[in-house]
Design an enzyme around this catalytic site. Structure first.
Site, PDB file in Angstrom:
ATOM      1  N   PHE A 141      16.013 -11.432 -24.164  1.00 51.00           N
ATOM      2  CA  PHE A 141      15.258 -10.245 -24.578  1.00 51.00           C
ATOM      3  C   PHE A 141      15.359 -10.125 -26.088  1.00 51.00           C
ATOM      4  O   PHE A 141      16.434  -9.889 -26.639  1.00 51.00           O
ATOM      5  CB  PHE A 141      15.782  -8.961 -23.924  1.00 51.00           C
ATOM      6  CG  PHE A 141      14.936  -7.772 -24.309  1.00 51.00           C
ATOM      7  CD1 PHE A 141      13.754  -7.510 -23.650  1.00 51.00           C
ATOM      8  CD2 PHE A 141      15.308  -6.947 -25.357  1.00 51.00           C
ATOM      9  CE1 PHE A 141      12.942  -6.448 -24.023  1.00 51.00           C
ATOM     10  CE2 PHE A 141      14.512  -5.875 -25.745  1.00 51.00           C
ATOM     11  CZ  PHE A 141      13.328  -5.626 -25.070  1.00 51.00           C
ATOM     12  N   ASP A 226      20.499 -13.776 -32.529  1.00 47.31           N
ATOM     13  CA  ASP A 226      19.982 -12.425 -32.382  1.00 47.31           C
ATOM     14  C   ASP A 226      21.162 -11.522 -32.032  1.00 47.31           C
ATOM     15  O   ASP A 226      21.588 -11.450 -30.885  1.00 47.31           O
ATOM     16  CB  ASP A 226      18.908 -12.380 -31.288  1.00 47.31           C
ATOM     17  CG  ASP A 226      18.325 -10.985 -31.094  1.00 47.31           C
ATOM     18  OD1 ASP A 226      18.957  -9.999 -31.545  1.00 47.31           O
ATOM     19  OD2 ASP A 226      17.248 -10.863 -30.475  1.00 47.31           O
ATOM     20  N   LYS A 255      19.322  -2.082 -34.711  1.00 46.41           N
ATOM     21  CA  LYS A 255      19.995  -1.027 -33.949  1.00 46.41           C
ATOM     22  C   LYS A 255      21.100  -0.338 -34.732  1.00 46.41           C
ATOM     23  O   LYS A 255      20.846   0.591 -35.482  1.00 46.41           O
ATOM     24  CB  LYS A 255      20.467  -1.563 -32.610  1.00 46.41           C
ATOM     25  CG  LYS A 255      19.295  -1.959 -31.690  1.00 46.41           C
ATOM     26  CD  LYS A 255      19.700  -2.068 -30.269  1.00 46.41           C
ATOM     27  CE  LYS A 255      18.558  -2.583 -29.390  1.00 46.41           C
ATOM     28  NZ  LYS A 255      17.410  -1.669 -29.307  1.00 46.41           N
TER      29      LYS A 255
END
Length: 401
Positions: A141, A226, A255
């Site tokens: 994801f 990532d 984030k």
């Protein structure tokens, strides 16, 4: 609108149904706790998928934002501003890199990484134009843009959004032999998560991450980590890659970099890699804006102390010890994770992940399900041990009912 039901009805009527939220309407928050419109408090055990690593309305971050709001909030990259150079310098230093390219959202940062790898492949590695390949892992994801869903294996994220962007090869996560077999002279990068968050907090087999680093170094291929969810303290280290002593060629961050206050993301790499860009080739109106940089600079200062990484490591050990006991009860089939982050697979006869999440909501705990049978636990790194234990007590009560 005063009641939760009124808020939810209005949202259902006037917003696209691209999410299926739990039936709670948050009105305020502090630390690891939120309060809904009707005054009920909940322990946040999700932390915005790691965006709230430092808790809701962390005083240091709110103060940094307030101070910057009184000065300047946006210039666009058409001009320099007095927070930009320091942000880029300090983030590069934290990552052990030379250069930074700031964006806003995680998906934008992944898109930036993809574009960078391709351009580096053509200009530096010498791959023929239009033939660059990037290897990714199944069950990944990385976001939901049209390019990113093109290499997703999740039908919910991918179906009905074609035609899909070519140039990606998918290999099983954790299978080093499969990765090695997929590499060829056109491969410019391997893009993977050191822990697959959305897939259920999947940790690869020991040695896998170091093996990916070895293969990419041997073949002259960029290794892109990532760390949007796993980075900046979540797993007990600044970066999850550190658990196997790995420094990738590029970090993709987001984030927690914005402290739960503003969206901030970035790609960090060497000058050889990010130096391929020339003015006008890539950008963002809001990327690296003064407000974002001010908040992110405070995040970096907090991370430099090591305090939050240590809390995640210590509380994470406690969390996993307690969850391991649940795994022996028959209510939980498997527990995975690293640091203050766990995926808990619920036995089918005890309910779906969504049902368990709803039952925990009734007991004042916020979690989120994924892939049917799994719930994810990722409380803010500032959560107290007492609050964490209380949340685990509620989970035990739900599973024993």
């Amino acid at each position: 609108m005063s009641t939760a039901a009124e808020h939810i009805a209005a949202a259902e009527a006037h917003s696209a149904h691209n999410y299926h939220p739990l039936p709670v309407v948050v009105a305020s928050a502090e630390g690891a706790w939120v309060t809904d419109v009707e005054g009920r408090r909940y322990l946040d055990m999700l932390a915005g998928y790691s965006a709230l690593n430092f808790g809701h309305r962390n005083p240091r971050l709110i103060e940094a934002a307030k101070a910057q709001l009184d000065r300047v909030t946006l210039t666009s990259r058409a001009f320099h501003h007095d927070r930009f150079a320091r942000f880029c310098t300090e983030l590069a230093e934290l990552c052990g890199m030379e250069m930074v390219l700031p964006m806003n959202t995680g998906a934008e940062a992944v898109e930036t990484a993809v574009k960078t790898a391709r351009k580096w492949g053509y200009q530096v590695k010498g791959v023929p134009d239009g033939q660059a390949r990037i290897i990714v892992a199944a069950d990944n994801f990385h976001g939901r843009t049209t390019t990113i869903v093109s290499f997703s294996t999740d039908p919910e994220a991918r179906a009905d959004f074609g035609p899909y962007t070519p140039g990606f090869d998918v290999v099983p996560y954790g299978d080093l032999a499969a990765l090695e077999a997929a590499l060829d002279e056109r491969t410019v990068a391997v893009l993977m998560e050191p822990v697959q968050g959305e897939a259920g907090v999947l940790v690869p087999p020991a040695g896998y991450w170091a093996g990916v680093r070895r293969l990419t170094e041997e073949r002259g291929i960029l290794f892109i980590a990532d760390e949007i969810q796993s980075g900046l303290g979540r797993t007990g280290r600044t970066f999850a890659s550190e658990h196997e002593g790995v420094v990738p060629d590029m970090y993709v961050l987001g984030k927690a970099l914005g402290g739960g206050v503003v969206p901030v993301s970035a790609v960090a790499s060497s000058s050889e890699v990010l130096g391929v860009y020339r003015p006008g080739e890539h950008g963002s109106t809001f990327g690296g804006n003064p407000l974002a940089c001010a908040v992110a600079l405070e995040v970096l200062a907090m991370l430099r102390t090591g305090e939050y990484q240590q809390r995640a490591a210590e509380l994470g050990d406690h969390l996993h010890n307690e969850l391991a006991l649940l795994a022996g009860t028959g209510a939980v089939t498997q527990v995975r994770g690293r640091g203050l982050w766990a995926g808990v697979d619920i036995a089918p006869d005890h309910g779906t992940g969504r049902q368990i999440s709803e039952r925990l909501l009734e007991r004042g705990v916020l979690v989120k399900d994924t892939h049917g049978s799994t719930i994810r636990l990722a409380p803010p790194l500032v959560v107290s041990k007492e609050d964490l234990d209380w949340g685990l007590d509620q989970l035990r009560a739900v599973l024993s009912a």
